[in-house]
Write a protein that holds these residues in place. Structure first.
Motif, PDB file in Angstrom:
ATOM      1  N   TYR A 137      -7.524   5.279  -3.670  1.00 38.39           N
ATOM      2  CA  TYR A 137      -6.921   4.769  -4.892  1.00 38.39           C
ATOM      3  C   TYR A 137      -6.032   3.571  -4.569  1.00 38.39           C
ATOM      4  O   TYR A 137      -5.534   3.428  -3.452  1.00 38.39           O
ATOM      5  N   GLN A 138      -5.830   2.738  -5.558  1.00 38.47           N
ATOM      6  CA  GLN A 138      -4.901   1.617  -5.405  1.00 38.47           C
ATOM      7  C   GLN A 138      -3.512   2.095  -5.807  1.00 38.47           C
ATOM      8  O   GLN A 138      -2.977   1.730  -6.849  1.00 38.47           O
ATOM      9  N   ALA A 139      -2.942   2.929  -4.955  1.00 39.41           N
ATOM     10  CA  ALA A 139      -1.650   3.536  -5.254  1.00 39.41           C
ATOM     11  C   ALA A 139      -0.525   2.538  -5.055  1.00 39.41           C
ATOM     12  O   ALA A 139      -0.481   1.815  -4.061  1.00 39.41           O
ATOM     13  N   LEU A 140       0.390   2.496  -6.003  1.00 40.33           N
ATOM     14  CA  LEU A 140       1.592   1.670  -5.917  1.00 40.33           C
ATOM     15  C   LEU A 140       2.769   2.579  -6.261  1.00 40.33           C
ATOM     16  O   LEU A 140       2.803   3.198  -7.318  1.00 40.33           O
ATOM     17  N   ALA A 205     -10.291   4.012  -9.922  1.00 39.97           N
ATOM     18  CA  ALA A 205      -9.872   3.755  -8.543  1.00 39.97           C
ATOM     19  C   ALA A 205      -9.794   2.273  -8.210  1.00 39.97           C
ATOM     20  O   ALA A 205      -9.233   1.899  -7.179  1.00 39.97           O
ATOM     21  N   GLN A 206     -10.331   1.423  -9.065  1.00 41.25           N
ATOM     22  CA  GLN A 206     -10.282  -0.020  -8.829  1.00 41.25           C
ATOM     23  C   GLN A 206      -9.045  -0.665  -9.447  1.00 41.25           C
ATOM     24  O   GLN A 206      -8.836  -1.872  -9.308  1.00 41.25           O
ATOM     25  N   GLN A 207      -8.252   0.141 -10.151  1.00 41.52           N
ATOM     26  CA  GLN A 207      -7.051  -0.365 -10.794  1.00 41.52           C
ATOM     27  C   GLN A 207      -5.821   0.349 -10.239  1.00 41.52           C
ATOM     28  O   GLN A 207      -5.911   1.456  -9.712  1.00 41.52           O
ATOM     29  N   THR A 208      -4.663  -0.281 -10.373  1.00 42.99           N
ATOM     30  CA  THR A 208      -3.416   0.290  -9.860  1.00 42.99           C
ATOM     31  C   THR A 208      -3.094   1.631 -10.520  1.00 42.99           C
ATOM     32  O   THR A 208      -3.225   1.777 -11.733  1.00 42.99           O
ATOM     33  N   VAL A 209      -2.679   2.585  -9.705  1.00 43.17           N
ATOM     34  CA  VAL A 209      -2.144   3.839 -10.227  1.00 43.17           C
ATOM     35  C   VAL A 209      -0.721   3.984  -9.687  1.00 43.17           C
ATOM     36  O   VAL A 209      -0.474   3.885  -8.487  1.00 43.17           O
ATOM     37  N   TRP A 210       0.231   4.175 -10.592  1.00 40.49           N
ATOM     38  CA  TRP A 210       1.646   4.247 -10.248  1.00 40.49           C
ATOM     39  C   TRP A 210       2.053   5.678  -9.957  1.00 40.49           C
ATOM     40  O   TRP A 210       1.702   6.600 -10.696  1.00 40.49           O
ATOM     41  N   LEU A 211       2.814   5.844  -8.869  1.00 45.98           N
ATOM     42  CA  LEU A 211       3.350   7.143  -8.484  1.00 45.98           C
ATOM     43  C   LEU A 211       4.793   6.955  -8.044  1.00 45.98           C
ATOM     44  O   LEU A 211       5.187   5.858  -7.641  1.00 45.98           O
ATOM     45  N   GLU A 212       5.564   8.019  -8.104  1.00 50.91           N
ATOM     46  CA  GLU A 212       6.919   7.940  -7.564  1.00 50.91           C
ATOM     47  C   GLU A 212       6.866   8.114  -6.054  1.00 50.91           C
ATOM     48  O   GLU A 212       6.037   8.859  -5.523  1.00 50.91           O
ATOM     49  N   ASP A 213       7.745   7.416  -5.357  1.00 49.13           N
ATOM     50  CA  ASP A 213       7.837   7.536  -3.905  1.00 49.13           C
ATOM     51  C   ASP A 213       8.505   8.873  -3.583  1.00 49.13           C
ATOM     52  O   ASP A 213       9.729   8.961  -3.475  1.00 49.13           O
ATOM     53  N   GLU A 214       7.686   9.909  -3.425  1.00 56.33           N
ATOM     54  CA  GLU A 214       8.175  11.274  -3.224  1.00 56.33           C
ATOM     55  C   GLU A 214       8.196  11.630  -1.741  1.00 56.33           C
ATOM     56  O   GLU A 214       7.498  11.019  -0.928  1.00 56.33           O
ATOM     57  N   SER A 215       8.940  12.680  -1.415  1.00 57.56           N
ATOM     58  CA  SER A 215       8.708  13.353  -0.141  1.00 57.56           C
ATOM     59  C   SER A 215       7.457  14.206  -0.343  1.00 57.56           C
ATOM     60  O   SER A 215       7.018  14.429  -1.476  1.00 57.56           O
TER      61      SER A 215
END
Length: 346
Positions: A137-140, A205-215
């Motif tokens: 994925y394009q994870a950011l 999967a070709q586009q940005t997916v936003w996630l929180e910077d988690e532990s």
């Protein structure tokens, strides 16, 4: 009519179809396909007895016992199915597509239901789910010290049509020692993974997916290893918010929680806080000095976050000094930064 169908085919049907999980209530509680309803063929105790009979006596004896146990209950199964699915179009599965789901499908078909029998049952869904964690994925990631307002910004991004997965929402936990908020109950690890996979299935999967910077751990739950590996190498936009603003935000979020709950949570992290800070933090809670309590525990959380940030590739870190609390304006700045970031497959 009974139609055998894979789970992947089932979720792609033109019209959504309710899904009946005929496993026991205990199996269902441990982990189930999101959106499914429980229509158990056997109770928890009955399944144990049938399974023991199968192992000790044989298949035919177990089948006969199954008929004895379910005989008086077939009309009840159909009535419950009609309550949930009055249009009489339903998917059915058990653990691995065996006798339980076949028997229920037969009964519902006999009554006039259009039945989709899931090949491989729940076991096939678990394989499908685990495979989604292996995709690239394009994870950011959106980072920042505790109290930086990351969840608020992630929701703003989602409101603008951006792909976003709120891991803390799926885990029903805010990610800190106080993260249960004295009310949230976390799902099992298996159910957390099931819910996460259901979110990932709709991600391009070709586009940005936003996630929180988690532990990696959110409360008692763990982010699946393949996804965590991607997150560990993903670019991070780090929100730099001043301490005073963060304390005010945390006081607003946690300050009204039960004092005994806050004290118990603080005592659980006493080894990380240290004896003096733990004592001072508990005194601050009891005396309703919530600003001071937050300042004391942030010493630990800020140190932990800095250590985590230091382990990341510095060319994948993008710092944003937050001086404007307006979520809309801040989101514009974050989106502008995201357009400058290149993604590399892991």
């Amino acid at each position: 009519m009974i139609r055998n169908i894979t789970f992947d085919e089932f979720i792609k049907l033109d019209i959504p179809v309710p899904l009946a999980d005929v496993r026991t209530p205990a199996e269902f509680a441990h982990g189930h396909i999101p959106g499914a309803f429980n229509l158990p063929l056997f109770s928890n105790e009955e399944r144990v007895v049938v399974g023991t009979t199968y192992k000790q006596v044989g298949r035919e004896a177990a089948i006969m016992l199954g008929f004895d146990l379910t005989g008086p209950k077939w009309s009840g199964y159909i009535k419950k199915a009609l309550e949930v699915v009055p249009e009489k179009r339903v998917g059915v599965h058990c653990w691995r597509g065996g006798m339980r789901s076949v028997a229920m499908a037969w009964a519902l078909d006999l009554y006039g239901f259009e039945v989709y029998l899931i090949e491989g049952g729940y076991k096939s869904y678990r394989r499908w789910a685990l495979n989604l964690f292996e995709k690239q994925y394009q994870a950011l990631l959106l980072g920042g010290m505790t109290g930086s307002g990351k969840t608020r910004i992630l929701n703003e991004l989602a409101g603008r049509g951006e792909q976003m997965i709120d891991l803390e929402d799926l885990a029903r936990h805010q990610g800190s020692a106080f993260g249960s908020m004295n009310k949230m109950v976390q799902p099992t690890q298996e159910q957390f993974e099931n819910e996460l996979a259901f979110r990932l299935k709709d991600i391009d999967a070709q586009q940005t997916v936003w996630l929180e910077d988690e532990s990696r751990n959110i409360g008692k739950l763990t982010i699946p290893a393949p996804l965590w590996q991607q997150m560990s190498s993903a670019p991070v936009i780090d929100l730099e918010v001043d301490l005073k603003t963060r304390i005010a935000s945390l006081v607003d979020e946690y300050g009204q929680l039960d004092k005994d709950f806050l004290i118990n949570c603080t005592e659980r992290i006493h080894k990380r806080l240290g004896p003096v800070q733990t004592k001072d933090a508990i005194s601050a809670i009891r005396e309703n000095r919530m600003d001071e309590f937050m300042r004391l525990v942030l010493v630990y959380y800020d140190k932990t976050y800095r250590n985590s940030l230091a382990r990341k590739a510095q060319d994948r870190l993008f710092h944003l000094n937050v001086r404007d609390a307006d979520a809309a304006h801040l989101t514009e700045l974050i989106l502008a930064i995201s357009k400058t970031i290149s993604f590399s497959k892991i």
